[in-house]
Enzyme design. Structure first.
Site: not given
Ligand code: LUZ
Ligand code: MOS
Length: 774
Positions: A361, A249, A457, A730, A327, A526, A214
């Site tokens: 997340f 990610e 965030t 999400e 988060r 995110a 990702q």
């Molecule tokens: N990844 C991240 C995320 O690095 N920061 C975030 O705020 C976030 N939120 C949801 C999913 N991935």
């Molecule tokens: Mo994320 S939990 O890879 O948006």
């Protein structure tokens, strides 16, 4: 389940609204169903390629006294075995905190931690070599429980505290105060395509990696660091992923780096694809949480005060856990306005694989606790939880614990729409009726509101770029930083370009995501991928449009003041069709040596956050919704079925109904799985017991709700969403939390003395115990 019931299930899934027109574009589906889509393992192999296998730690914590791989390296077909000593740069892959090795050096911190890489001519040789490796480890104590880790001050990052009002003094004003504990377990990502990468050396001492990630830039950065080369020598290319869900990610980087390391040193192509059980054992999952809550209400059932402490099970390295922790705090009051809140969060270091991002997340973990607290209060007061939920729903102008003021709230609208449309009174009465008539089957219902903040965030991550080429034949190539992982972002990018140019989607090809075309990307995560990359693409297309319009004005309209438009592939001047279509226009423009390419950049305006005071405006906007969930429990067996999920979801002005509906349906089922049946189990030695699909149960087509209906609330207030189409990745997962409470309510109807805990997942075993405890 009876066969005709199965058929009914399948029929209901097929009864989703029909897909038609551009709004139903799905760029990837034809490739998927015909088997033409290319994943990492489908890339044609090059001459001289080596296969990689990983030798991982058999114990969860210990000092490595000796590793002997001399006999293993002599196995016929083995080319070389790599240890941390073979790393030319830094043996470090930690993203937020530099606390994670690529290959263990002197100490191991979790079962499954990579120690050696075996590179061989074929997989059998690599596998054989694995069995010939001898290791001597002095065992150290193993911690798997976050509260135990916290008691020993083992933290992955500094603890955080969000505070609004004065909870301590507000509790003294409360008529009702309740305290308790709520727990949520982990969740295996179970992307269909396991982790993997394919790398080969390129000239100028460089390396190219095809990765199932990702975060292409994250892989690039990690490879550069481990090889000790600059980022411009590392090219990462991503076609698509067979699912990510957050699991790729950050955690795709290790395998991409291993493939790159071997390719770089051996000067041969190298492929590293994990098998399912290796993937389940070696990678982290959704962070389990153990949390305390204290909730205080006045006599009118307004929640005046809320205090909560989160103990996050981070695993053996920080990975993304510090951001996930944040988060959790952002979403600790879900859709409710509470004037006095103190929320504390600790990221605890345990001897498990580093836990990581997973759809939501940390948000879902935070929301579960407030829902448990409200349910606890309602049960103690002998009222329905929905009364407290509805009463305390946020409104415009309310301040969230982190300082952002709520604007354009759809929280009440979604709640009222779903309870009205599906006649909550009737659902409730039918359940009371059913429960009166049935001694050993009980139904339960719960409502689950969701308010989810959109933006990384970490403010600095909210930016993206896109590159657009209009070729001289009128076809268009688009590159963005967005990674397609089944969420339909490619379809949305094609739609954005087609709409902005006024041309058919057939003219547009979406290129792979590649670090040499679009650099310094944030991961596709995110829920923000379509927003950020779509806005960047919009900007790129508009630059080309400006040049086209200037050309039309001067060269076609004869330099008069006029309104120029391209729609349905036709050039219009003052709303009158010209002889020029898109293709002939582009040919003319090209002949005039005008630039037909552009690079667009977007960074979210408005947002900011100050960590020193834990206040700010971190989110571009919020996504809202409410779901009604009903379930039936078999009170002899402890088994259950989810009868129905009715959701009203704020999708903004959806640009792709089919894709957005798919995200909602998939998210809801994934959320139900997390809450009800998916049980990640480690033993006290830190060994994963639920290490295969025989012991880890995920929802299948027969365990989806018998009825699943998602209604979009069509809103158009949010300009920070791409074409006002709000992020959808999400938020729907969190509707699944309602399944926990629906099942629990049925259990309590059967056994009002049940002591069944707020401990998810609510498996049939827990249900059975809860039905019969005294
Ligand atoms: N990844 C991240 C995320 O690095 N920061 C975030 O705020 C976030 N939120 C949801 C999913 N991935
Ligand atoms: Mo994320 S939990 O890879 O948006």
């Amino acid at each position: 389940m009876l066969l005709d019931e199965k058929d009914k299930n399948i029929k209901q899934l097929q009864s989703s609204p029909p897909v038609s027109g551009a709004g139903g574009l799905n760029a990837d589906a034809p490739g998927h169903v015909t088997g033409k889509s290319i994943y990492v393992d489908d890339i044609p192999m090059m001459e001289g390629m080596v296969f990689l296998k990983i030798y991982d730690s058999p114990v969860a914590h210990g000092i490595i006294k000796a590793v002997d791989y001399t006999t293993a390296e002599q196995v016929d077909g083995v080319v070389k075995i790599f240890s941390y000593k073979d790393i030319p740069g830094e043996n470090q892959i930690g993203g937020i905190v530099a606390d994670e090795t690529l290959l263990a050096d002197t100490e191991v911190h979790f079962c499954g931690q990579p120690i050696l890489i075996i590179a061989a001519e074929n997989e059998d040789a690599a596998e054989e070599a694995i069995h010939k490796i001898k290791i001597e480890i002095d065992a150290l104590p193993v911690i798997t429980d976050p509260r135990v880790a916290f008691a020993q001050n083992k933290l992955l990052s500094p603890s955080r505290k969000f505070k609004i009002g004065d909870a301590a003094s507000a509790f003294t004003q409360c008529k009702h105060v309740f305290e308790g504990t709520a727990e949520t377990n982990g969740q295996e990502h179970l992307y269909l395509e396991t982790q993997g990468a394919y790398a080969y050396p390129t000239e100028h001492d460089s390396v190219k990696i095809f990765s199932s990630t990702q975060g292409p830039t994250q892989v690039q950065r990690t490879v550069a660091r481990v090889l000790g080369v600059s980022m411009n020598k590392v090219e990462v290319d991503v076609s698509r992923l067979g699912g990510g869900f957050g699991g790729k990610e950050d955690q795709a980087s290790a395998w991409g780096t291993m493939a790159a390391l071997v390719a770089y040193i051996l000067k041969r192509p190298a492929k590293c694809i994990l098998q399912r059980m290796e993937d389940m054992r070696m990678t982290g999952k959704r962070n389990p949480y153990s949390s305390d809550y204290k909730i205080g209400l006045d006599e009118d059932l307004n929640i005046l005060a809320y205090e909560t402490t989160f103990y996050q099970n981070g695993g053996a390295a920080a990975d993304l856990s510090p951001a996930i922790l944040e988060r959790t705090l952002f979403h600790c009051t879900n859709s409710y306005f509470i004037p006095n809140v103190t929320a504390t969060a600790h990221s605890c270091k345990t001897n498990l694989p580093p836990n990581t991002a997973f759809r939501g997340f940390g948000g879902p973990q935070g929301m579960f606790v407030i829902e448990a607290a409200i349910d606890h209060a309602a049960k103690s007061l002998g009222i329905d939880a929905t009364v407290i939920q509805r009463k305390n729903m946020m409104d415009d102008g309310n301040e969230l614990p982190y300082g952002q003021i709520i604007k354009n709230s759809e929280a009440r609208n979604c709640w009222d729409e779903v309870t009205g449309k599906y006649d909550i009174g009737k659902i409730r009465n039918d359940i009371i009726d059913f429960n009166a008539k049935n001694d050993f089957r009980k139904k339960g219902m719960a409502l689950m509101p969701v308010c989810f903040g959109i933006s990384f965030t970490n403010t600095m991550m909210n930016h993206a770029r896109a590159l657009v080429h209009v070729y001289s034949d009128g076809s268009v190539g688009v590159s963005t930083g967005a990674v397609e992982m089944g969420q339909g972002v490619n379809s949305k990018m094609i739609q954005v370009a087609a709409k902005t140019f006024g041309i058919s989607t057939d003219r547009i090809k979406l290129e792979t995501t590649n670090t040499t075309r679009v650099a310094n990307t944030s991961p596709s995560a995110a829920s923000s991928t379509a927003d950020l990359n779509g806005k960047a693409l919009l900007h790129a297309c508009n630059q080309v449009n400006e040049r086209l319009h200037a050309f039309i004005k001067t060269e076609i309209a004869g330099n008069i003041e006029c309104i120029v438009e391209i729609r349905d592939e036709r050039v219009y001047i003052n709303d009158e069709a010209t002889v020029y279509n898109w293709k002939s226009l582009i040919q003319q423009v090209f002949m005039k040596r005008i630039n037909l390419s552009a690079k667009g950049h977007y960074s979210t305006p408005v947002i900011h956050f100050d960590k020193t005071i834990e206040k700010g405006h971190p989110f571009a906007y919020h996504v809202y919704g409410t779901a009604i969930i009903t379930a039936t429990v078999d009170c002899l067996r402890g088994t259950y079925e989810i009868d129905a999920v009715y959701a009203v979801h704020d999708a903004g002005t959806s640009i792709n109904h089919a894709v957005d509906l798919g995200q909602c349906e998939g998210g809801i089922v994934q959320g139900i799985g997390w809450m009800t049946m998916e049980e990640v189990v480690y033993n006290d030695e830190g060994r994963l017991l639920s290490n295969a699909l025989s012991t880890y149960k995920i929802p299948d087509i027969y365990s989806v709700p018998k009825e699943l209906t998602v209604q979009f609330l069509n809103t158009d207030k949010n300009n920070l969403a791409i074409l006002k189409s709000k992020a959808v990745g999400e938020p729907p997962l969190m509707y699944g939390i309602g399944a926990f409470f629906a099942i629990r309510n049925a259990v309590i109807t059967f056994n009002p003395a049940s002591t069944i805990k707020y401990n998810a997942p609510i498996t049939p075993e827990k249900v059975l115990m809860g039905l019969y405890n005294q």
